[in-house]
Enzyme design. Structure first.
Site, PDB file in Angstrom:
ATOM      1  CE1 TYR A   1      -0.744  -9.261  -3.767  1.00  0.00           C
ATOM      2  CE2 TYR A   1       0.914  -8.092  -2.483  1.00  0.00           C
ATOM      3  CZ  TYR A   1      -0.059  -8.099  -3.481  1.00  0.00           C
ATOM      4  OH  TYR A   1      -0.329  -6.948  -4.175  1.00  0.00           O
TER       5      TYR A   1
ATOM      6  CB  ALA B   1      -8.560   1.185  -7.037  1.00  0.00           C
TER       7      ALA B   1
ATOM      8  CB  ALA C   1      -0.939  -0.011   1.208  1.00  0.00           C
TER       9      ALA C   1
ATOM     10  CE  LYS D   1     -10.247   4.717   0.578  1.00  0.00           C
ATOM     11  NZ  LYS D   1      -8.982   3.936   0.453  1.00  0.00           N
TER      12      LYS D   1
ATOM     13  CG  ASP E   1      -2.649   1.263  -2.153  1.00  0.00           C
ATOM     14  OD1 ASP E   1      -3.169   1.442  -1.034  1.00  0.00           O
ATOM     15  OD2 ASP E   1      -2.247   0.149  -2.540  1.00  0.00           O
TER      16      ASP E   1
ATOM     17  N   GLY F   1     -18.441   7.270  -5.379  1.00  0.00           N
ATOM     18  CA  GLY F   1     -17.635   8.474  -5.263  1.00  0.00           C
ATOM     19  C   GLY F   1     -16.919   8.527  -3.929  1.00  0.00           C
ATOM     20  CB  ALA F   2     -14.468   9.928  -2.348  1.00  0.00           C
TER      21      ALA F   2
ATOM     22  CE1 TYR G   1       1.592 -19.372   1.517  1.00  0.00           C
ATOM     23  CE2 TYR G   1       0.874 -17.811  -0.157  1.00  0.00           C
ATOM     24  CZ  TYR G   1       0.781 -19.059   0.452  1.00  0.00           C
ATOM     25  OH  TYR G   1      -0.132 -19.981  -0.011  1.00  0.00           O
ATOM     26  NE  ARG G   2       1.944  -8.627   4.902  1.00  0.00           N
ATOM     27  CZ  ARG G   2       1.220  -7.602   4.409  1.00  0.00           C
ATOM     28  NH1 ARG G   2      -0.035  -7.799   4.051  1.00  0.00           N
ATOM     29  NH2 ARG G   2       1.754  -6.412   4.284  1.00  0.00           N
TER      30      ARG G   2
END
Length: 362
Positions: A98, A259, A43, A229, A261, A234-235, A112-113
């Site tokens: 991932y 999207a 992100a 968001k 980010d 919209g936002a 896988y973190r």
């Protein structure tokens, strides 16, 4: 944390984990896909890359393993123009990865973190001189989910104190990263210490049980700017008790990952330029459209003049424009005036859009 320098070196410093991503060569379950394409995703690094490619100076702060995946991440992020000198190497921990799984009705992400190098970020390993090196420090709630050390780091970074840069924070609630005993209200606690906060209406419902934008603002009155968001609708941005809503652009969605980010990057870019709030929201939608119309996490941002032209469209032209895959590729093509096409016409690769009318009361 150590002392900070006398002034910012970058427009934005973005802190958080980035991973090597594996995108399937065809739709289907992981059991059936024969091959994957390697990319990068994360992100905060996504925001840094988008801002750098939009002409801003950006730094990425993180930790990666002393492995080949760590090498790849650093090179790939640096190739977009992002400063990576504050990325630390950890020989004892791996770089996170991932896989994406493209199913018939959705795109799933499998991480896988656990125990990754980035999970070792803490107030002791991250230098304040790096965290405070931008005019804006951009964070995400994902970091808080990685480890107790990361949570301590996040709490220290959102503490309000003299000399702190403007702190931007994307809630980014990821249920897969939160254990059964974890309380996602921690994400709201962190948000209260920040200046600009991004949160999806859907994730606020999932994490906190809040039904709509107004309820979110009631729960989070502290941020100077709260951006809710609302998906393809919209936002809404809140400043004080004032709410500003801007509808999203219509797009032919290839993949939704990344999207949010991109939206944050567009909004922060316009914030750095001192643009009005409604224009900041429009720039967020424009950048999100660039990510939505490509298969990977990172879309190609439109040239600044192109983005400004779209943002300057009047309400009718904005509402009828539709963006398709490759619309940001302006290497060649025809120059058309947005707002004069029939409603619903799609702008695709090789077509440049410029503003026809200007919305005077925006």
């Amino acid at each position: 944390m150590t002392a900070v320098p006398s002034g910012p070196q970058f427009d934005v410093a973005c802190l958080g984990e980035s991973m090597v991503t594996f995108v399937p060569s065809q739709p289907g379950s992981l059991a059936d896909v024969p091959a994957f394409h390697r990319g990068i995703g994360g992100a905060e690094s996504n925001v840094a890359c988008a801002l750098a490619r939009s002409g801003h100076s950006a730094r990425w702060i993180s930790r990666v393993g002393g492995d080949g995946f760590g090498d790849h991440l650093i090179r790939a992020v640096a190739a977009t123009g992002v400063d990576v000198t504050a990325v630390q190497r950890d020989a004892a921990r791996p770089t996170g990865i991932y896989f994406k799984e493209q199913l018939a009705d959705r795109t799933a992400v499998l991480y896988y973190r656990a125990g990754s190098a980035a999970a070792a970020m803490s107030p002791e390993t991250v230098h304040r001189r790096d965290a405070w090196s931008g005019r804006i420090l951009h964070l995400s709630g994902i970091t808080a989910a990685l480890s107790p050390e990361c949570r301590a780091l996040m709490r220290s970074l959102v503490t309000r104190e003299p000399g702190r840069p403007l702190v931007s924070y994307d809630v980014n609630f990821r249920p897969a990263l939160w254990g059964t005993g974890d309380d996602p209200w921690l994400l709201a606690e962190l948000a209260r210490g920040c200046d600009i906060v991004f949160v999806g209406e859907d994730e606020a419902q999932d994490a906190w049980g809040l039904p709509d934008a107004a309820a979110i603002r009631t729960a989070l009155p502290e941020p100077a700017v709260l951006v809710v968001k609302q998906g393809s609708t919209g936002a809404t941005a809140f400043t004080g008790d004032t709410a500003t809503f801007v509808p999203a652009l219509a797009v032919d969605v290839v993949e939704p990952v990344g999207a949010g980010d991109a939206f944050a990057a567009g909004f922060l870019s316009a914030t750095l330029r001192g643009l009005p709030l409604a224009d900041r929201l429009r720039h967020g939608h424009v950048m999100a459209a660039a990510a939505l119309t490509v298969p990977g996490d990172l879309g190609t941002p439109p040239a600044r003049a192109h983005a400004d032209a779209l943002v300057a469209l009047d309400t009718d032209a904005w509402g009828t424009l539709r963006l398709g895959p490759g619309w940001t590729d302006q290497a060649a093509g025809t120059d058309r005036v947005a707002g004069t096409e029939p409603a619903g016409q799609t702008v695709r690769a090789g077509q440049t859009v410029r503003a026809g009318r200007t919305e005077k009361d925006r």
